[in-house]
Each structure stands twice: as C-alpha cells, then as structure tokens.
Design an enzyme around this catalytic site. Sequence first.
Site, short mmCIF file in Angstrom:
data_model
loop_
_atom_site.label_atom_id
_atom_site.label_comp_id
_atom_site.label_asym_id
_atom_site.label_seq_id
_atom_site.Cartn_x
_atom_site.Cartn_y
_atom_site.Cartn_z
N GLY A 39 0.80 8.73 5.68
CA GLY A 39 -0.12 8.22 4.67
C GLY A 39 -0.59 6.83 5.02
CD GLN A 44 -0.86 0.82 5.07
OE1 GLN A 44 -1.05 1.92 4.58
NE2 GLN A 44 0.18 0.57 5.87
CB CYS A 93 5.33 0.47 5.89
SG CYS A 93 3.70 -0.05 5.34
CG LEU A 94 1.10 3.42 9.23
CD1 LEU A 94 -0.32 3.93 9.08
CD2 LEU A 94 1.75 4.02 10.45
CG HIS A 135 5.11 3.73 1.15
ND1 HIS A 135 6.20 3.25 1.83
CD2 HIS A 135 4.03 3.27 1.82
CE1 HIS A 135 5.80 2.51 2.85
NE2 HIS A 135 4.47 2.52 2.88
CD GLU A 136 0.83 5.60 2.10
OE1 GLU A 136 0.07 4.61 2.25
OE2 GLU A 136 1.72 5.87 2.92
CG HIS A 139 0.25 0.09 1.08
ND1 HIS A 139 0.69 -1.04 1.71
CD2 HIS A 139 0.91 1.13 1.67
CE1 HIS A 139 1.58 -0.72 2.65
NE2 HIS A 139 1.73 0.59 2.65
#
Length: 194
Positions: A39, A44, A93-94, A135-136, A139
Amino acid sequence: MGNPILYRVANEVADPADPEIARLANDMKDTLLHVGGSGIAAPQVFESLRLVVYRISSRLISDTAEDANPWVVLVNPVLAPTGDTMASGWERCLSIPGLHGKVPRHQALRMSYQNLDGETVTLDAEGALATLLQHECDHLDGILYPMRMTDLAKLEFNAEPGHLAQDIVDGQKVWPVLQGLVDAWPGRGQYFDD
Ligand code: NI
C-alpha cells in the site's frame, strides 16, 4: 521519514473523477510494483492529497496465494473502528526503509471512501486488511507507524529482527514478507535449531 509533507494533514480530493487523480493513482501503483509494497499513500510521493492505493499481495498474506487481487484506489477514505479489540503486529513502511516495528491496531473497522468514478463505497475489514488500511490512512493524517507504537524496543533493523524472531518462536503468525527477514538473518541460530 523526516520530510515535512509526511506529517501534514493531507487535503481532501475535490473531484475524485478528475483524470489527474487517476494518473497519480497509476503512478503510485507503479511505485508499489517497483518497490514491492502492499500500500502507498499520496503524501509518500510528495502529493498532499487524501489518496491511497493498495493491493493485498501474496507476499503479505501467504506464500501460495495468487497475485490476483485487484488494485484498490481509495479517495478521501474515512475509517471507524468496529469493536474495542486491539492487536499488535509487525509493520514496515516505504517511507521508513530498513526498519520494522510492532504496532497496536484496531482488529476490525468500517471504511467509506470514494472510487475514481466519484461513487461512495463502504467496506468492512478485519485482521491484516484492517491493519493495512489503518497504516495507509494514518499517512493522510501525518502519522507514521512509530508514532503509534507503545513499546519502542520493538522498533528494529530489518537486518537484526530479534524481537520478530522471538514472536515467531512464541508461535505468533507473521506475514511472509516479515518471515523472510528472519529466514535471511545470520543471527537466527540463536532462536532456531535448523
Ligand atoms: Ni507507510
């Protein structure tokens, strides 16, 4: 982690059907494919918009599942927990490369969002999907997973997954992408005989 855009409350998408939003979502999908994530949220990729793209990939849920699950684009998602149950699980996480951490999350939630046609969709989620969505969507509110952690001892390098290995020894189920960190760890002999 550290870039100010990641700590901002992202802007509502005014017109989900704007072709520029579809173009951005497609770019985000390409980024996910490139880095192998599940995701991604628009902040991001340095766009402060309430836009998320995800897919429950085989790496996330099992070693054998087909990668046939469709991409889902969330525009202006809103989450509400259903029930009081929390569970802690390991996340990556990216925007925080090289680390993983154990994060408490609501076990079940209801989400409403708009799709790229501007239609409102409601979805119930639990377990791994509920965690991914929290999580997403965090952001979009300027929250990174370490800011949700209650035990910072459980933030560790991907190259030194000691607490993660201990959880596996203790019988906790972890996603294949995390199991892979332990499998590749030279120190795994401290926890496993094989
Ligand atoms: Ni993330």
